[in-house]
Design a protein around this motif. Structure first.
Motif, PDB file in Angstrom:
ATOM      1  N   VAL A 694       0.847  -1.199   0.000  1.00 25.44           N
ATOM      2  CA  VAL A 694       0.000   0.000   0.000  1.00 25.44           C
ATOM      3  C   VAL A 694       0.878   1.244   0.000  1.00 25.44           C
ATOM      4  N   GLY A 695       0.380   2.322  -0.616  1.00 29.55           N
ATOM      5  CA  GLY A 695       1.073   3.609  -0.641  1.00 29.55           C
ATOM      6  C   GLY A 695       0.331   4.640   0.186  1.00 29.55           C
ATOM      7  N   GLY A 696       0.971   5.795   0.385  1.00 29.33           N
ATOM      8  CA  GLY A 696       0.434   6.801   1.276  1.00 29.33           C
ATOM      9  C   GLY A 696      -0.739   7.591   0.725  1.00 29.33           C
ATOM     10  N   ASP A 697      -0.940   7.580  -0.593  1.00 29.47           N
ATOM     11  CA  ASP A 697      -2.054   8.328  -1.173  1.00 29.47           C
ATOM     12  C   ASP A 697      -3.277   7.422  -1.277  1.00 29.47           C
ATOM     13  N   VAL A 698      -4.434   7.930  -0.851  1.00 33.85           N
ATOM     14  CA  VAL A 698      -5.673   7.160  -0.900  1.00 33.85           C
ATOM     15  C   VAL A 698      -5.954   6.665  -2.316  1.00 33.85           C
ATOM     16  N   ARG A 699      -5.499   7.436  -3.315  1.00 31.82           N
ATOM     17  CA  ARG A 699      -5.853   7.129  -4.701  1.00 31.82           C
ATOM     18  C   ARG A 699      -4.915   6.128  -5.375  1.00 31.82           C
ATOM     19  N   SER A 700      -3.802   5.784  -4.711  1.00 29.25           N
ATOM     20  CA  SER A 700      -2.915   4.775  -5.303  1.00 29.25           C
ATOM     21  C   SER A 700      -3.377   3.396  -4.848  1.00 29.25           C
ATOM     22  N   PRO A 701      -3.600   2.470  -5.792  1.00 26.71           N
ATOM     23  CA  PRO A 701      -4.225   1.189  -5.430  1.00 26.71           C
ATOM     24  C   PRO A 701      -3.280   0.295  -4.640  1.00 26.71           C
ATOM     25  N   PRO A 702      -3.820  -0.462  -3.671  1.00 24.09           N
ATOM     26  CA  PRO A 702      -3.025  -1.480  -2.979  1.00 24.09           C
ATOM     27  C   PRO A 702      -2.998  -2.763  -3.800  1.00 24.09           C
ATOM     28  N   PHE A 703      -2.031  -3.642  -3.495  1.00 24.85           N
ATOM     29  CA  PHE A 703      -1.887  -4.904  -4.210  1.00 24.85           C
ATOM     30  C   PHE A 703      -1.659  -6.030  -3.213  1.00 24.85           C
ATOM     31  N   SER A 704      -1.836  -7.251  -3.681  1.00 23.37           N
ATOM     32  CA  SER A 704      -1.528  -8.439  -2.883  1.00 23.37           C
ATOM     33  C   SER A 704      -0.625  -9.347  -3.693  1.00 23.37           C
ATOM     34  N   CYS A 705       0.200 -10.114  -3.003  1.00 25.49           N
ATOM     35  CA  CYS A 705       1.184 -10.982  -3.668  1.00 25.49           C
ATOM     36  C   CYS A 705       1.215 -12.326  -2.950  1.00 25.49           C
ATOM     37  N   LEU A 706       1.175 -13.400  -3.737  1.00 31.57           N
ATOM     38  CA  LEU A 706       1.135 -14.758  -3.208  1.00 31.57           C
ATOM     39  C   LEU A 706       2.548 -15.314  -3.047  1.00 31.57           C
ATOM     40  N   SER A 707       2.768 -16.033  -1.950  1.00 31.85           N
ATOM     41  CA  SER A 707       4.042 -16.726  -1.693  1.00 31.85           C
ATOM     42  C   SER A 707       5.247 -15.789  -1.830  1.00 31.85           C
ATOM     43  N   PRO A 708       5.300 -14.711  -1.060  1.00 32.85           N
ATOM     44  CA  PRO A 708       6.382 -13.729  -1.210  1.00 32.85           C
ATOM     45  C   PRO A 708       7.767 -14.298  -0.887  1.00 32.85           C
ATOM     46  N   GLU A 709       7.839 -15.405  -0.165  1.00 32.71           N
ATOM     47  CA  GLU A 709       9.146 -15.989   0.144  1.00 32.71           C
ATOM     48  C   GLU A 709       9.917 -16.363  -1.124  1.00 32.71           C
ATOM     49  N   LYS A 710       9.214 -16.596  -2.239  1.00 33.10           N
ATOM     50  CA  LYS A 710       9.881 -16.981  -3.485  1.00 33.10           C
ATOM     51  C   LYS A 710      10.802 -15.887  -3.996  1.00 33.10           C
ATOM     52  N   TRP A 711      10.502 -14.636  -3.674  1.00 34.57           N
ATOM     53  CA  TRP A 711      11.376 -13.546  -4.136  1.00 34.57           C
ATOM     54  C   TRP A 711      12.098 -12.845  -2.978  1.00 34.57           C
ATOM     55  N   GLY A 712      12.028 -13.446  -1.791  1.00 35.01           N
ATOM     56  CA  GLY A 712      12.758 -12.900  -0.648  1.00 35.01           C
ATOM     57  C   GLY A 712      11.909 -12.088   0.295  1.00 35.01           C
ATOM     58  N   GLY A 713      10.586 -12.083   0.103  1.00 38.34           N
ATOM     59  CA  GLY A 713       9.695 -11.357   0.998  1.00 38.34           C
ATOM     60  C   GLY A 713       9.175 -12.244   2.120  1.00 38.34           C
ATOM     61  N   MET A 714       8.183 -11.745   2.842  1.00 38.37           N
ATOM     62  CA  MET A 714       7.616 -12.498   3.961  1.00 38.37           C
ATOM     63  C   MET A 714       6.094 -12.475   3.868  1.00 38.37           C
ATOM     64  N   SER A 715       5.468 -13.620   4.211  1.00 37.07           N
ATOM     65  CA  SER A 715       4.017 -13.720   4.217  1.00 37.07           C
ATOM     66  C   SER A 715       3.438 -13.028   5.444  1.00 37.07           C
ATOM     67  N   ASN A 716       2.121 -12.793   5.403  1.00 36.34           N
ATOM     68  CA  ASN A 716       1.394 -12.136   6.501  1.00 36.34           C
ATOM     69  C   ASN A 716       2.034 -10.800   6.858  1.00 36.34           C
ATOM     70  N   ARG A 717       2.424 -10.074   5.810  1.00 34.97           N
ATOM     71  CA  ARG A 717       3.086  -8.781   5.990  1.00 34.97           C
ATOM     72  C   ARG A 717       2.403  -7.726   5.130  1.00 34.97           C
ATOM     73  N   LEU A 718       2.598  -6.488   5.541  1.00 31.95           N
ATOM     74  CA  LEU A 718       2.141  -5.333   4.779  1.00 31.95           C
ATOM     75  C   LEU A 718       3.337  -4.432   4.509  1.00 31.95           C
ATOM     76  N   TYR A 719       3.567  -4.113   3.237  1.00 31.56           N
ATOM     77  CA  TYR A 719       4.670  -3.240   2.812  1.00 31.56           C
ATOM     78  C   TYR A 719       4.082  -1.859   2.511  1.00 31.56           C
ATOM     79  N   TYR A 720       4.484  -0.890   3.327  1.00 29.57           N
ATOM     80  CA  TYR A 720       3.916   0.454   3.220  1.00 29.57           C
ATOM     81  C   TYR A 720       4.959   1.380   2.585  1.00 29.57           C
ATOM     82  N   ALA A 721       4.619   1.990   1.435  1.00 34.29           N
ATOM     83  CA  ALA A 721       5.543   2.891   0.735  1.00 34.29           C
ATOM     84  C   ALA A 721       5.437   4.297   1.307  1.00 34.29           C
ATOM     85  N   HIS A 722       6.593   4.923   1.542  1.00 32.77           N
ATOM     86  CA  HIS A 722       6.633   6.265   2.116  1.00 32.77           C
ATOM     87  C   HIS A 722       7.316   7.244   1.169  1.00 32.77           C
ATOM     88  N   TYR A 723       7.164   8.532   1.476  1.00 36.06           N
ATOM     89  CA  TYR A 723       7.776   9.584   0.662  1.00 36.06           C
ATOM     90  C   TYR A 723       9.267   9.701   0.971  1.00 36.06           C
TER      91      TYR A 723
END
Length: 773
Positions: A694-723
């Motif tokens: 998710v990003g900080g602007d209400v108008r920028s759409p959020p996304f979901s990603c399956l099995s994030p461990e495949k690319w080095g991420g973590m499940s049950n997490r939220l990645y928040y983009a900042h300025y």
């Protein structure tokens, strides 16, 4: 710059700037690669070379003598009147229907090539010229410069006509340099004026011509030479102001004026030639051509007959405004020296010997009804052209290699094994057939759940000296892009400065930015820069409508059923892409803040967190879904939550501040259970195998990603983009404190808002939304 999906050959995918793959041979030194370039024998070989990998492409871009290729190979012949089938190419660029035209390469006549020209350009606009790989067209004072093969468009300001309708005839149009050059000017000639537009500026300058209408302009020995309709020759000065200085000349055979009716100038090595045809009444060749070169060593300068063009061939089209070309050593590609190749509307071309070679070269089977007199035609004629990529660091189109013939089913089996966007783009950039296989891959959109979105940081500028600083109309801002799967790779995209500074962000959808200002909307592809301009929003005059609460597309832009939805304070507007008008639904108490597609329906949420099914047909409408809140609450406790589709769940998520030690903010997702009446919001204790973005602007759409461990991420997490800090990672529920990184900037803001300046946002490139058929 508006870019259409035009192609030189087979289908391609749009590639984000600076994002390309590599192979094992990518590290060959530039010096060696530069020595290979002049040995390549055709445009297809050159394009294949430049498409092999990132480093070879860079070597081609830095090759110091690309323009010399345009004298060693014949130009391509574009036949606008010959439509060809290309079911794998789009029929529209989002605004105009595209006409797919045949292209012929004399060095590879058995290869089926094509380009796409907007039907409107072909049917309604008036051809003014062709220059540096671009068509120049005008209508009612509005000019358009269109790259013949990439479809990129530049729209200059309207010509400053004085109201004289006869000015509407365009006798010539030319560029003084490649379009991306900082000193490029567009010159347009009308009946009584010559107009000059420094590309990227706000206005034209005008030179009134009482008795010297300019019919042609060429560059010769560092000067611009102009010829008027009486065949007088001038030096054209661009600075300090537009002007013509006549070159006094003497004609051949002591004639007092030029005997030719409609001759043309062509630069041929170190010679400036004048050529035209005259009819022969003897047996043999029905038309004869004689070239004369301008000897400027004398005063006055003299036109001197050239008995034989030794090692050169000339190329000319039927329209006075299409430029002629010359080619050195044509035998290298199967052509003939001392010959002229004339492009026709019906028969593709005819070959003529110059001087004494006329009868020997003539092919008596040539259509006897062909016309050889160059004229000003209403419809675009066949013309010769060199692609813009051979004049400057223009984008490479497509290529091929020895492994190009692998079957599609094998290539399709490779695609899902690739582990990042960079791998996918490298695959699609390998060669033409691999690119076609990627385009036809039936499930490209699944990558948008298996890989993390890219993070665009508009506030972080990066240096990219090899990228243009302008698209011909606007200054470009080069912004940092981060791929969480390849954080050590430097990526970037370019956003027009005007979009960043002056336009109001309305949303991001299917890889496109949606921006508005004063009712004018603009859809801009984040990575290719292609633009679509809808009609002006039908505001009723209420200034408060100028605030945009949301903007979204209902499908990929090239889809036939794509619609643009824009939400203002009291209305929801709907534009079927490519149509002439908007429809509007007035919203007295339900301002729409977000729209998502879920299970084949469009779900809208208003500022009070009420949920609706959005109907697009037969007319725009909202049907409320009655819902129950969790914990028996009568209304949503969240202030500014967002909807996100996560697999088979429609989630509502927001943050709330934690007053305990550990994570300063907590996130809880709730899914909408629509199996009951009313539907219920049910807490999701754990997002098992998913991550949210998710990003900080209400108008920028959020996304979901399956099995994030495949690319080095973590499940049950939220990645928040900042300025400021690129992003922060949050765990859901009980994992919040365990995931929290205490070194995170304590001043970060987590409340989503409507910002005046474009914020960091997550995005999937548009190329990953169009599934093959």
């Amino acid at each position: 710059m508006t870019q259409s999906p035009s192609k030189l050959s087979d289908p391609s995918v749009s590639t984000p700037p600076g994002v390309l793959g590599h192979q094992g041979w990518a590290d060959l030194p530039d010096k060696l690669l530069h020595s290979i370039v002049p040995l390549l024998g055709s445009f297809l070989d050159l394009i294949a070379f430049a498409s092999t990998c990132c480093s070879w492409r860079a070597a081609f871009s830095s090759y110091p003598s690309k323009p010399t290729i345009c004298t060693k190979l014949p130009p391509l012949l574009v036949r606008p009147n010959v439509c060809v089938d290309a079911p794998h190419l789009p029929s529209s660029n989002g605004r105009h229907k595209l006409r797919t035209c045949k292209v012929i390469d004399l060095t590879n006549q058995n290869r089926a090539l094509r380009c796409q020209i907007p039907q409107e350009t072909f049917q309604r606009m008036r051809f003014a010229g062709s220059s540096y790989g671009h068509l120049i067209c005008c209508r009612r004072g509005n000019c358009l410069v269109v790259d013949v093969f990439t479809g990129a468009e530049v729209s200059p300001p309207s010509l400053p006509f004085s109201g004289d309708c006869e000015q509407e005839v365009y006798f010539g149009g030319t560029l003084t340099a490649p379009l991306a050059s900082p000193n490029c000017h567009l010159l347009v000639s009308t009946r009584s004026s010559l107009f000059d537009w420094p590309v990227g500026s706000d206005s034209w300058s005008e030179l009134k011509l009482s008795d010297a209408r300019v019919d042609q302009i060429v560059e010769f020995n560092g000067q611009f030479i102009a010829m008027d309709y009486s065949q007088r020759i001038y030096i054209l000065k661009l600075a300090p102001q537009l002007g013509l200085q006549e070159i006094t000349t003497e004609w051949w055979d002591d004639m007092t004026e030029c005997p030719y009716l409609r001759p043309w100038l062509v630069v041929c090595g170190d010679m400036l030639l004048m050529v035209d045809h005259y009819m022969s009444l003897s047996f043999g060749a029905p038309v004869l051509y004689k070239p004369y070169h301008l000897d400027m060593s004398t005063r006055p300068a003299k036109w001197v007959e050239v008995k034989k063009l030794d090692n050169w061939a000339l190329f000319v089209g039927g329209d006075v405004r299409s430029p002629p070309f010359s080619c050195l050593s044509p035998e290298k590609w199967g052509g003939r020296s001392n010959c002229l190749y004339y492009a026709h509307y019906s028969q593709p071309w005819s070959v003529h010997g110059l001087g004494d070679a006329a009868d020997a070269v003539w092919d008596p089977s040539t259509d006897p009804d062909l016309v050889y007199k160059r004229n000003w035609y209403g419809q675009l004629q066949a013309f010769w052209v060199y692609p813009s990529m051979f004049y400057s660091d223009a984008p490479v189109v497509t290529g091929h290699q020895d492994w190009a013939d692998l079957p599609d089913n094998l290539l399709h089996s490779i695609v899902p094994l690739l582990g990042s966007f960079l791998d996918l783009i490298a695959f699609a950039s390998t060669c033409r057939s691999w690119r076609a296989a990627f385009s036809s891959y039936p499930s490209k959109s699944t990558f948008c759940t298996k890989l993390p979105p890219l993070l665009v940081r508009p506030n972080v500028r990066v240096q990219a000296p090899h990228l243009p600083s302008s698209n011909g109309r606007h200054k470009l801002r080069t912004c940092k892009v981060i791929d969480l799967a390849n954080q050590n790779i430097a990526l970037r995209c370019q956003i027009p400065h005007e979009t960043f500074q002056r336009m109001r962000f309305a949303g991001s959808s299917y890889g496109q930015l949606i921006c508005c200002r004063r009712g004018n909307c603009l859809i801009v592809d984040v990575f290719t820069g292609a633009e679509v301009s809808p009609p002006c929003l039908p505001f009723s005059g209420d200034c408060e409508e100028e605030f945009y609460f949301g903007g979204t597309l209902t499908a990929p832009l090239a889809s036939p059923n794509c619609q643009l939805l824009v939400s203002t304070r009291s209305s929801l507007f709907d534009w079927p892409v490519g149509s002439d008008s908007w429809s509007e639904i007035k919203l007295s108490d339900a301002r729409i803040d977000q729209i998502v597609e879920f299970n084949g329906q469009f779900i809208a949420m208003d500022y009070s967190q009420r949920i609706y099914v959005l109907k697009l047909a037969p007319q725009l409408g909202l049907q409320e879904i009655t819902t129950k809140w969790w914990d028996g609450m009568t209304e949503c406790p969240y202030l500014r939550p967002w909807l996100v589709v996560c697999g088979d769940m429609l989630l509502m998520v927001d943050h709330y501040v934690s007053l305990s030690f550990g994570a300063p903010v907590l996130y809880k997702p709730y899914r909408l259970d629509m199996s009951t009446r009313p539907a219920k919001w049910v807490e999701v204790k754990k997002l098992d195998n998913w991550a949210l973005f998710v990003g900080g602007d209400v108008r920028s759409p959020p996304f979901s990603c399956l099995s994030p461990e495949k690319w080095g991420g973590m499940s049950n997490r939220l990645y928040y983009a900042h300025y400021s800090q690129p992003w922060s990672v949050h765990g859901f529920g009980d994992a919040a404190d365990a995931v929290w990184d205490p070194s995170t900037d304590p001043d970060l803001v987590y409340k989503r808002n409507w910002y005046g300046q474009l914020q960091a946002f997550w995005v999937y490139p548009s190329m990953f939304y169009s599934d093959g058929q």
